[in-house]
Design a protein around this motif. Sequence first.
Motif, PDB file in Angstrom:
ATOM      1  N   GLU A   1       0.832  -1.199   0.000  1.00 44.73           N
ATOM      2  CA  GLU A   1       0.000   0.000   0.000  1.00 44.73           C
ATOM      3  C   GLU A   1       0.868   1.250   0.000  1.00 44.73           C
TER       4      GLU A   1
ATOM      5  N   ARG B   1       4.190   9.185   2.540  1.00 47.70           N
ATOM      6  CA  ARG B   1       5.170   8.804   3.556  1.00 47.70           C
ATOM      7  C   ARG B   1       6.057   7.642   3.110  1.00 47.70           C
TER       8      ARG B   1
ATOM      9  N   ALA C   1      -4.123   8.782 -11.321  1.00 49.98           N
ATOM     10  CA  ALA C   1      -3.778  10.105 -10.776  1.00 49.98           C
ATOM     11  C   ALA C   1      -2.878   9.970  -9.550  1.00 49.98           C
ATOM     12  N   ILE C   2      -3.142   8.951  -8.733  1.00 48.59           N
ATOM     13  CA  ILE C   2      -2.306   8.710  -7.557  1.00 48.59           C
ATOM     14  C   ILE C   2      -0.917   8.258  -7.993  1.00 48.59           C
TER      15      ILE C   2
ATOM     16  N   LEU D   1       1.582  14.412   7.329  1.00 51.06           N
ATOM     17  CA  LEU D   1       0.532  14.339   6.321  1.00 51.06           C
ATOM     18  C   LEU D   1       1.147  14.342   4.919  1.00 51.06           C
ATOM     19  N   GLY D   2       0.575  13.553   4.031  1.00 52.03           N
ATOM     20  CA  GLY D   2       1.078  13.450   2.661  1.00 52.03           C
ATOM     21  C   GLY D   2       1.774  12.120   2.431  1.00 52.03           C
TER      22      GLY D   2
ATOM     23  N   ASP E   1       1.554   4.526   1.500  1.00 54.91           N
ATOM     24  CA  ASP E   1       1.196   5.171   2.772  1.00 54.91           C
ATOM     25  C   ASP E   1       1.020   6.665   2.514  1.00 54.91           C
ATOM     26  N   LEU E   2      -0.225   7.041   2.266  1.00 53.69           N
ATOM     27  CA  LEU E   2      -0.514   8.353   1.710  1.00 53.69           C
ATOM     28  C   LEU E   2      -1.581   9.103   2.500  1.00 53.69           C
ATOM     29  N   TYR E   3      -2.651   8.407   2.790  1.00 54.47           N
ATOM     30  CA  TYR E   3      -3.830   9.073   3.347  1.00 54.47           C
ATOM     31  C   TYR E   3      -3.837   9.052   4.874  1.00 54.47           C
ATOM     32  N   SER E   4      -4.758   9.840   5.417  1.00 49.85           N
ATOM     33  CA  SER E   4      -4.972   9.843   6.863  1.00 49.85           C
ATOM     34  C   SER E   4      -6.321   9.236   7.207  1.00 49.85           C
TER      35      SER E   4
ATOM     36  N   LEU F   1       1.013  11.219  -9.117  1.00 51.75           N
ATOM     37  CA  LEU F   1       1.379  12.068  -7.973  1.00 51.75           C
ATOM     38  C   LEU F   1       2.620  11.534  -7.249  1.00 51.75           C
TER      39      LEU F   1
END
Lengths: 312, 142
Positions: free
Chosen positions: B32, B76, B130-131, B73-74, B34-37, B134
């Motif tokens: 995965e 990781r 899109a991810i 945040l963002g 590790d991007l979201y919160s 990014l």
Amino acid sequence: MLQVTADVFSGRSNPTWVVTNEREVRAVLREVTRDRALVAEAAPPEAGLGFRGLIVESLSDELATNLDLQGSLYLPIGAYAADGRANELAERLVSLIGQAEPTVAAEPDALPLDQSLQDFLLDQITTSARQSVLDEPSLVIPAEAEAELDVEEESFVAATCGIELAQYNPGFWNNNTTIRYNNNCYNYASNKRTNTFAQPGRGAGSMYRAITCPEVTRAALADGLRRRFNCFPAAEAPRYLVALVVAPGPGFVDYHWYRKVREGFWGHKPGGTAARNLDNRGRIIEDPATCDRGPYTQFCGYFYTCRSQRIR
Amino acid sequence: MRRIVGIVLVLLIVACGGAGTSQEGAAPMRAEIDLYSGRPNPNWDLSAEEAAQLTTRIERLPPISSGEIQEGLGYRGIIVAGSSGELRRVTVSNGVVVVERTGRTEAFADTDRELERWLFQTSKGRIDAAIYELVANELGVP
């Protein structure tokens, strides 16, 4: 043997119990003596009513000498605790009531050492670690953050609401990898560990359908949260002050929550990573509306959580 | 934004359930970003070949006593979780690889974030475009 007295009552005699389990006594005392910052010689002078701490005394000179425990120690808890570890130790000592013996010098009005006393004291530790304060309208959103608001705010008459601030205790979320990995920012802000990576609205069966300020707000309100200054009654304590922000994209689209803690700053938990009190520039978070939030550029507003919040 | 990770981290006390395997690389593994919160992170399953390759690549990394993984945040890093076998979780972040096995945790240097880039590229076509773009920009992956 170790004699423990809960400094909790004002009028009647405080409950006292004697722990005879030698292994447990040594383990607890080692913890206490390892970090002397946790203990004091007496109750804090500013301590008022309620569960203020535990008086811990060795009943054996051998034990006292081995662990450098002279006389008695005072373990301040709750609002007076040095940090979360003091409350953990207090819980451990209170949990030994079931296998403890009464002191030979027990007062006639002393409560029996039973399950109800144990439950009462454990509940007191939990609630005394929180502080009830008034959330006043003077602490409203700074102008620059208000300009970012992307929510149709319902207008509430500026009210002073009672809220609770819990002690900053990141170890609760970070020390166990399973807990850390399976609880997110919404769990942390709600101060409810579900191990489900909780989502706003899922508890109420009305999850968000898009990640925008209005939609995540709608879902959170469905779970039972209220906008700031729409007061909850005291029966809904703990009522934590939390804040919602959104990363609007393009590409990176997500939401994030913060919770105000007793120390005055704000804590948060980015996804499955460690709970912390720093923003993306490494600064202590004084206000989530103005801290560095990385891609979470939209500030959606402040809210209150509540006891009856549905969260899943 | 970064957290120092000691080499002797917390020893993971996990009961041995007899699920051990001598070919841990062949065990199912889910990666995965590790991007979201709030939302669950974008994830994809590694093929058996990719999982085996990951294990081999980790074995070649130099061990380190401490390192800093990205926090905050963002983006990781990338996390890989094993669903069976001795390997429990691999965190690849900011030039550091933290490997959690049953009963022990080790850290390795990911020089020039080579492992992180390789691992990330296995997500191509398996996560939202899109991810991918990014994170590709963040890692300098063409």
